[in-house]
Design an enzyme around this catalytic site. Structure first.
Site, short mmCIF file in Angstrom:
data_model
loop_
_atom_site.label_atom_id
_atom_site.label_comp_id
_atom_site.label_asym_id
_atom_site.label_seq_id
_atom_site.Cartn_x
_atom_site.Cartn_y
_atom_site.Cartn_z
N ASP A 136 0.86 -1.18 0.00
CA ASP A 136 0.00 0.00 0.00
C ASP A 136 0.89 1.23 0.00
OD1 ASP A 136 -2.04 -1.82 0.39
OD2 ASP A 136 -2.96 -0.74 2.05
N HIS B 105 4.68 -7.40 -0.13
CA HIS B 105 4.37 -8.66 -0.79
C HIS B 105 5.11 -8.77 -2.12
CE1 HIS B 105 0.65 -9.57 1.77
NE2 HIS B 105 1.02 -8.35 2.15
N SER C 79 7.92 3.91 5.46
CA SER C 79 9.12 3.44 4.79
C SER C 79 8.87 3.34 3.30
CB SER C 79 9.59 2.11 5.37
OG SER C 79 10.95 1.90 5.06
#
Length: 310
Positions: free
Chosen positions: A121, A184, A271
């Site tokens: 995201d 991911h 991050s």
């Protein structure tokens, strides 16, 4: 349209709302002081970029009393608790809430063997050619693949990874503290063992990056190569930042993974993930390229379409 000047609001294009929105920045006043004020810059040099500072703050976020911040944080940033894999009341610390898992249906993975997806995201910049990165955070400023792969001290022609990706495509995925903080795999394939590249822990907020884009290649980061039948070799970097000294890998290296499988997580703080494709391997979706061509990040969620094989 050039990137923002100091003190201007941070804006991005929301892929789903189809409009430009203003980012609500956690700790914005502190960030602006730290990276736009000479006194603040000295503090960053003296303390904030160093591992001890992030270790100290991480301990605070792991303390039991930090759980008192969870519900106010959810309310202040309008976070959808229905997506959480467990109740907000079940998290014992703020850090545990921060790297929370989500229900599988909350992040469906775009189908198709020839389709790549976003690894996280966040607010993303996509570059069909890595040479186009100049000027996106700081006018005229860029970084080299050799710097990103930590091969800038090697002579030309002896940079095995940087040379392999020359002329390729790049995605910079910036995670804010309010975002889902697990990352991911963007493609199916077989990952190598992650390699640690040591460095500092500067902030990777646009407030900081527009003063020095090289924070992205000066910070601590982890590199994994993914061998994909459809996309060739894909390089994936997880980049640490101030208060994000911990990058945890949760996958098993050198075993085949499916696109969208969890790779790891960041502990507290915002991050960044950088994904690099070899030349001629991917075509990014048009609705991503247009805003980025105007120097504007695009908000998108993990698992959504990024592009397809050329």
């Amino acid at each position: 349209m050039w990137p923002l000047m100091a003190s201007e609001p941070i804006q991005f294009y929301h892929r789903y709302h189809r409009r430009v929105e203003t980012e609500k920045v956690l700790g914005e006043r502190w960030l602006r002081f730290a990276y736009e004020n000479p006194v603040g810059k000295f503090f960053v040099w003296l303390l904030a970029k160093r591992k001890f500072f992030s270790w100290w703050y991480g301990r605070k976020m792991n303390a039991r009393y930090s759980a008192n911040r969870i519900l106010p944080f959810i309310a202040a940033y309008d976070i959808d608790a229905d997506e959480f894999a467990k109740s907000p009341f079940d998290y014992k610390t703020f850090n545990e809430f921060f790297y929370r898992a989500l229900k599988p249906e909350a992040r469906p993975i775009a189908p198709g063997e020839n389709v790549a997806v976003f690894p996280a995201d966040g607010r993303h910049l996509v570059f069909q050619h890595v040479e186009q990165t100049a000027g996106f955070y700081v006018k005229g400023s860029t970084f080299t693949l050799a710097e990103l792969f930590a091969e800038d001290r090697l002579p030309d022609g002896q940079r095995p990874l940087a040379d392999k990706f020359k002329g390729g495509a790049m995605v910079i995925s910036r995670l804010c503290p309010v975002d889902y903080h697990r990352f991911h795999f963007p493609v199916s394939g077989t990952p190598t063992a992650p390699r640690l590249i040591n460095g500092w822990l500067y902030s990777v907020s646009p407030v900081a990056l527009r003063t020095n884009l090289h924070y992205l290649v000066q910070n601590k980061r982890m590199l994994t190569l993914i061998e994909s039948a459809e996309f060739g070799t894909v390089a994936m970097f997880e980049i640490g930042a101030t208060n994000v000294g911990s990058i945890r890998q949760t996958h098993i290296p050198e075993r085949p993974v499916e696109k969208g499988a969890e790779k790891g997580l960041f502990a507290f703080g915002g991050s960044c993930v950088i994904t690099v494709f070899q030349p001629g391997r991917i075509r990014f979706d048009a609705d991503l390229l247009q805003p980025c061509a105007e120097c504007m990040e695009v908000y998108a969620r993990m698992g959504d379409r990024l592009g397809e094989v050329i």
